[in-house]
Design a protein around this motif. Structure first.
Motif, PDB file in Angstrom:
ATOM      1  N   GLN A  68      15.420  -3.256  11.251  1.00 55.59           N
ATOM      2  CA  GLN A  68      14.060  -3.496  10.739  1.00 55.59           C
ATOM      3  C   GLN A  68      13.883  -2.890   9.348  1.00 55.59           C
ATOM      4  O   GLN A  68      13.217  -3.474   8.497  1.00 55.59           O
ATOM      5  CB  GLN A  68      13.012  -2.884  11.687  1.00 55.59           C
ATOM      6  CG  GLN A  68      12.878  -3.615  12.997  1.00 55.59           C
ATOM      7  CD  GLN A  68      12.146  -4.945  12.841  1.00 55.59           C
ATOM      8  OE1 GLN A  68      11.971  -5.450  11.755  1.00 55.59           O
ATOM      9  NE2 GLN A  68      11.745  -5.520  13.959  1.00 55.59           N
ATOM     10  N   LEU A  69      14.500  -1.717   9.149  1.00 61.34           N
ATOM     11  CA  LEU A  69      14.413  -1.057   7.853  1.00 61.34           C
ATOM     12  C   LEU A  69      15.050  -1.939   6.772  1.00 61.34           C
ATOM     13  O   LEU A  69      14.504  -2.111   5.683  1.00 61.34           O
ATOM     14  CB  LEU A  69      15.120   0.296   7.924  1.00 61.34           C
ATOM     15  CG  LEU A  69      14.666   1.388   6.968  1.00 61.34           C
ATOM     16  CD1 LEU A  69      13.186   1.628   7.076  1.00 61.34           C
ATOM     17  CD2 LEU A  69      15.412   2.682   7.240  1.00 61.34           C
ATOM     18  N   MET A  70      16.194  -2.522   7.125  1.00 64.01           N
ATOM     19  CA  MET A  70      16.872  -3.422   6.183  1.00 64.01           C
ATOM     20  C   MET A  70      16.043  -4.686   5.956  1.00 64.01           C
ATOM     21  O   MET A  70      15.903  -5.157   4.829  1.00 64.01           O
ATOM     22  CB  MET A  70      18.266  -3.794   6.693  1.00 64.01           C
ATOM     23  CG  MET A  70      19.254  -2.657   6.517  1.00 64.01           C
ATOM     24  SD  MET A  70      20.827  -3.040   7.243  1.00 64.01           S
ATOM     25  CE  MET A  70      21.443  -4.223   6.091  1.00 64.01           C
ATOM     26  N   ALA A  71      15.481  -5.205   7.056  1.00 69.00           N
ATOM     27  CA  ALA A  71      14.673  -6.430   6.953  1.00 69.00           C
ATOM     28  C   ALA A  71      13.448  -6.176   6.072  1.00 69.00           C
ATOM     29  O   ALA A  71      13.095  -7.012   5.245  1.00 69.00           O
ATOM     30  CB  ALA A  71      14.235  -6.886   8.343  1.00 69.00           C
ATOM     31  N   VAL A  72      12.823  -5.006   6.254  1.00 70.76           N
ATOM     32  CA  VAL A  72      11.628  -4.683   5.466  1.00 70.76           C
ATOM     33  C   VAL A  72      12.012  -4.465   4.000  1.00 70.76           C
ATOM     34  O   VAL A  72      11.316  -4.923   3.101  1.00 70.76           O
ATOM     35  CB  VAL A  72      10.919  -3.438   6.067  1.00 70.76           C
ATOM     36  CG1 VAL A  72       9.894  -2.868   5.110  1.00 70.76           C
ATOM     37  CG2 VAL A  72      10.246  -3.812   7.376  1.00 70.76           C
TER      38      VAL A  72
ATOM     39  N   LEU B 291       1.646  -7.761  10.791  1.00 71.18           N
ATOM     40  CA  LEU B 291       2.659  -8.820  10.653  1.00 71.18           C
ATOM     41  C   LEU B 291       3.999  -8.350  11.230  1.00 71.18           C
ATOM     42  O   LEU B 291       4.628  -9.065  12.013  1.00 71.18           O
ATOM     43  CB  LEU B 291       2.808  -9.195   9.168  1.00 71.18           C
ATOM     44  CG  LEU B 291       3.853 -10.256   8.835  1.00 71.18           C
ATOM     45  CD1 LEU B 291       3.461 -11.598   9.429  1.00 71.18           C
ATOM     46  CD2 LEU B 291       4.022 -10.402   7.323  1.00 71.18           C
ATOM     47  N   LEU B 292       4.404  -7.132  10.843  1.00 73.06           N
ATOM     48  CA  LEU B 292       5.699  -6.632  11.314  1.00 73.06           C
ATOM     49  C   LEU B 292       5.667  -6.336  12.813  1.00 73.06           C
ATOM     50  O   LEU B 292       6.654  -6.561  13.515  1.00 73.06           O
ATOM     51  CB  LEU B 292       6.094  -5.375  10.519  1.00 73.06           C
ATOM     52  CG  LEU B 292       6.394  -5.650   9.037  1.00 73.06           C
ATOM     53  CD1 LEU B 292       6.544  -4.365   8.257  1.00 73.06           C
ATOM     54  CD2 LEU B 292       7.646  -6.495   8.869  1.00 73.06           C
ATOM     55  N   VAL B 293       4.509  -5.857  13.300  1.00 77.14           N
ATOM     56  CA  VAL B 293       4.397  -5.570  14.736  1.00 77.14           C
ATOM     57  C   VAL B 293       4.445  -6.870  15.538  1.00 77.14           C
ATOM     58  O   VAL B 293       5.112  -6.950  16.570  1.00 77.14           O
ATOM     59  CB  VAL B 293       3.107  -4.753  15.027  1.00 77.14           C
ATOM     60  CG1 VAL B 293       2.742  -4.785  16.505  1.00 77.14           C
ATOM     61  CG2 VAL B 293       3.282  -3.309  14.555  1.00 77.14           C
TER      62      VAL B 293
ATOM     63  N   SER C 276      11.067  -1.863  20.769  1.00 84.70           N
ATOM     64  CA  SER C 276      10.871  -2.635  19.535  1.00 84.70           C
ATOM     65  C   SER C 276       9.777  -2.015  18.685  1.00 84.70           C
ATOM     66  O   SER C 276       9.912  -1.878  17.476  1.00 84.70           O
ATOM     67  CB  SER C 276      10.490  -4.069  19.848  1.00 84.70           C
ATOM     68  OG  SER C 276      11.346  -4.584  20.803  1.00 84.70           O
ATOM     69  N   LEU C 277       8.675  -1.636  19.339  1.00 84.24           N
ATOM     70  CA  LEU C 277       7.553  -1.066  18.588  1.00 84.24           C
ATOM     71  C   LEU C 277       7.925   0.288  17.991  1.00 84.24           C
ATOM     72  O   LEU C 277       7.576   0.580  16.848  1.00 84.24           O
ATOM     73  CB  LEU C 277       6.322  -0.944  19.490  1.00 84.24           C
ATOM     74  CG  LEU C 277       5.657  -2.278  19.825  1.00 84.24           C
ATOM     75  CD1 LEU C 277       4.559  -2.093  20.853  1.00 84.24           C
ATOM     76  CD2 LEU C 277       5.084  -2.934  18.570  1.00 84.24           C
ATOM     77  N   LEU C 278       8.669   1.102  18.766  1.00 81.45           N
ATOM     78  CA  LEU C 278       9.120   2.396  18.227  1.00 81.45           C
ATOM     79  C   LEU C 278      10.034   2.174  17.023  1.00 81.45           C
ATOM     80  O   LEU C 278       9.952   2.878  16.023  1.00 81.45           O
ATOM     81  CB  LEU C 278       9.894   3.182  19.297  1.00 81.45           C
ATOM     82  CG  LEU C 278       9.070   4.056  20.227  1.00 81.45           C
ATOM     83  CD1 LEU C 278       9.953   4.637  21.310  1.00 81.45           C
ATOM     84  CD2 LEU C 278       8.399   5.184  19.446  1.00 81.45           C
ATOM     85  N   GLY C 279      10.879   1.154  17.153  1.00 83.16           N
ATOM     86  CA  GLY C 279      11.849   0.859  16.090  1.00 83.16           C
ATOM     87  C   GLY C 279      11.204   0.370  14.808  1.00 83.16           C
ATOM     88  O   GLY C 279      11.709   0.616  13.716  1.00 83.16           O
ATOM     89  N   VAL C 280      10.056  -0.316  14.921  1.00 81.85           N
ATOM     90  CA  VAL C 280       9.434  -0.906  13.728  1.00 81.85           C
ATOM     91  C   VAL C 280       8.400   0.037  13.098  1.00 81.85           C
ATOM     92  O   VAL C 280       7.972  -0.174  11.972  1.00 81.85           O
ATOM     93  CB  VAL C 280       8.805  -2.280  14.061  1.00 81.85           C
ATOM     94  CG1 VAL C 280       7.414  -2.120  14.652  1.00 81.85           C
ATOM     95  CG2 VAL C 280       8.753  -3.164  12.826  1.00 81.85           C
ATOM     96  N   LEU C 281       8.040   1.075  13.842  1.00 83.39           N
ATOM     97  CA  LEU C 281       6.954   1.960  13.390  1.00 83.39           C
ATOM     98  C   LEU C 281       7.207   2.525  11.989  1.00 83.39           C
ATOM     99  O   LEU C 281       6.384   2.361  11.078  1.00 83.39           O
ATOM    100  CB  LEU C 281       6.791   3.097  14.403  1.00 83.39           C
ATOM    101  CG  LEU C 281       5.424   3.754  14.423  1.00 83.39           C
ATOM    102  CD1 LEU C 281       4.356   2.777  14.852  1.00 83.39           C
ATOM    103  CD2 LEU C 281       5.443   4.963  15.353  1.00 83.39           C
TER     104      LEU C 281
ATOM    105  N   ALA D  14       3.831  -0.661   4.445  1.00 83.23           N
ATOM    106  CA  ALA D  14       2.382  -0.764   4.271  1.00 83.23           C
ATOM    107  C   ALA D  14       1.878   0.228   3.232  1.00 83.23           C
ATOM    108  O   ALA D  14       0.958  -0.074   2.475  1.00 83.23           O
ATOM    109  CB  ALA D  14       1.685  -0.539   5.605  1.00 83.23           C
ATOM    110  N   LYS D  15       2.474   1.400   3.190  1.00 80.01           N
ATOM    111  CA  LYS D  15       1.985   2.444   2.281  1.00 80.01           C
ATOM    112  C   LYS D  15       2.511   2.268   0.853  1.00 80.01           C
ATOM    113  O   LYS D  15       2.076   2.968  -0.058  1.00 80.01           O
ATOM    114  CB  LYS D  15       2.409   3.829   2.805  1.00 80.01           C
ATOM    115  CG  LYS D  15       1.669   4.236   4.060  1.00 80.01           C
ATOM    116  CD  LYS D  15       0.236   4.634   3.757  1.00 80.01           C
ATOM    117  CE  LYS D  15      -0.624   4.676   5.010  1.00 80.01           C
ATOM    118  NZ  LYS D  15      -2.030   4.445   4.752  1.00 80.01           N
ATOM    119  N   MET D  16       3.447   1.360   0.678  1.00 78.60           N
ATOM    120  CA  MET D  16       4.062   1.200  -0.642  1.00 78.60           C
ATOM    121  C   MET D  16       3.059   0.607  -1.646  1.00 78.60           C
ATOM    122  O   MET D  16       2.337  -0.333  -1.340  1.00 78.60           O
ATOM    123  CB  MET D  16       5.268   0.277  -0.496  1.00 78.60           C
ATOM    124  CG  MET D  16       6.047   0.138  -1.767  1.00 78.60           C
ATOM    125  SD  MET D  16       7.600  -0.660  -1.438  1.00 78.60           S
ATOM    126  CE  MET D  16       8.587   0.746  -1.032  1.00 78.60           C
TER     127      MET D  16
END
Lengths: 216, 235
Positions: free
Chosen positions: A103-107, A130-132, A192-197, A204-206
């Motif tokens: 997810q980090l790579m995807a984001v 969206l990511l969730v 999945s949710l823990l992984g995307v958090l 979002a904060k960027m």
């Protein structure tokens, strides 16, 4: 001199789901990798959970499964060993690390897209939603497929020990099967949710200017 | 107040400092600038002069380290995240060198996206989206994805998207940078047309001399400071 603008930024969930599905489709290779890692981890989890259900059924004489096997069957079967707990924990943790990494790579790949959304008026919560939503789709697919696979393997593993009728009665036992499936999907969604958090909050904060500078 | 309202953008002593490890980089060193409604402005300068930083600050995409930025009389530094999103959605339209269309969405979806954020009803935004695509000559390409469009067509979609919520400012970062000569000229003509017809203020960071030729003012930036401002009659 300063005026405060009216507060009115909306984005319907149906549109978010539409974008999430389109994103998953277009990035199907990465989506498949995340889904496969979930399927494998959850299938192992479901296999063990189904095994516990089977063991409980075999040791509970009131259940229909007892009709199909001798009284000897089920003896010596431990409900769950500490080794299995360890294995499940490790497999789920490895899966969590894999999902977070993917997810980090995807984001990271989508920083510019995220920056563009922000330029158009997206709030931080839209990016997180969206990511969730995307992750929940992975979670549901991975959880259900993994759950089915795990149950199937557990029943096949049971075949030589208790025979075909007892095994089939397990398949037909809606309580054990549905509970395993529900627990599998819930664990898959939680993973999945823990992984995307972390990736979602990072995106979002960027600041939009930083996100837009990012090379695709 | 009435005198000030003629300006859509006002910058007072704007400074921007970036810290990269131990290094302190002054990207902007006290910019003072007033931009009137309907003006067509080109910001020029060599690479690393602070053009993009200025572009980001005018566009409320970044906050200054010091100084004040007013967009339509609103002090951007006083706005919270929600109000900034509102400002970006309603007041500013962005055009980028790399087009920055959402790849998974069709041309029409890209154009309607800002209107969805603005809370318009589906029928309303679909109708306006089609009108905007017609305006940029891409009505027949409404259902195509960005990858199915040429660079010029993608930039036209980006222009239509920038106009979606009738913004008072269009910010264009090197809008012709990735286009061939002829397509670049078409995009410049399109921006000029919208600037005149809709009284939209166009602020463009550019190296393109053709862009400069149609500008009301050209602001040259060097080392984070305004080197000179040239009026159209002196260009």
């Amino acid at each position: 001199m300063a005026k405060t603008p009216d507060r009115s930024i909306h984005f319907p969930l149906s549109q978010t789901v539409k974008i999430a599905i389109l994103s998953l489709k277009i990035r199907w290779q990465r989506s498949s990798l995340i889904a496969i890692s979930l399927v494998l981890a959850i299938s192992f989890f479901a296999y063990v959970v189904q095994g516990i259900g089977i063991c409980n059924a075999l040791t509970d004489s009131s259940l229909v499964v007892r009709k199909y096997c001798s009284s000897e069957v089920g003896k010596g079967i431990t409900v769950i060993s500490s080794r299995q707990v360890w294995l499940i924990t490790m497999s789920l943790l490895i899966c969590l690390a894999g999902i977070t990494n993917a997810q980090l790579m995807a984001v990271t790949e989508r920083f510019r897209e995220i920056g563009t959304f922000k330029c158009l008026g997206a709030l931080d919560r839209f990016i997180v939603t969206l990511l969730v939503v995307e992750t929940c789709i992975y979670g549901l697919i991975g959880g259900s497929l993994g759950g089915f696979l795990g149950i199937l393997v557990a029943i096949l593993a049971l075949l030589p020990k208790v025979g075909i009728w007892a095994s089939l009665s397990m398949v037909l036992s809606p309580y054990v099967v549905s509970m395993t499936l529900i627990v599998s999907v819930l664990v898959s969604l939680s993973l999945s949710l823990l992984g995307v958090l972390y990736p979602a909050l990072l995106a979002a904060k960027m600041e939009p200017s930083v996100a837009l500078r990012h090379e695709e | 107040m009435s005198g000030l309202s003629r300006y859509v953008v006002r910058l007072f002593n704007v400074k921007k400092v970036f810290r990269l490890g131990r290094h302190r980089i002054e990207a902007l060193r006290g910019i003072n600038l007033d931009i009137k409604e309907g003006e067509y402005i080109s910001i020029m300068g060599p690479s690393g002069s602070g053009k993009t930083t200025l572009f980001n600050i005018i566009g409320a995409l970044d906050k200054p380290t010091e100084g004040q930025v007013f967009i339509d009389d609103v002090d951007v530094s006083q706005l919270d995240a929600y109000e900034l999103a509102w400002l970006r959605c309603h007041k500013i339209g962005y055009i980028f060198q790399t087009f920055n269309l959402i790849q998974v969405m069709t041309a029409l979806d890209n154009v309607t996206l800002p209107m969805v954020f603005a809370g318009m009803h589906r029928d309303e935004y679909m109708e306006k989206g089609m009108k905007l695509l017609e305006l940029v000559g891409l009505k027949d390409r409404a259902w195509h994805r960005p990858l199915e469009l040429s660079g010029g067509q993608q930039q036209r979609v980006a222009i239509a998207r920038a106009l979606a919520n009738d913004p008072s400012i269009i910010l264009a970062d090197e809008p012709t940078g990735n286009l061939d000569l002829k397509t670049g000229e078409e995009i410049i003509a399109l921006l000029k047309e919208f600037s005149q017809e809709r009284k939209v203020t166009v602020i463009s960071a550019t190296h393109d001399l053709k862009m400069v030729a149609v500008s009301d003012r050209v602001i040259s930036i060097r080392d984070g400071q305004i080197e000179r401002i040239e009026e159209k009659k002196f260009l």
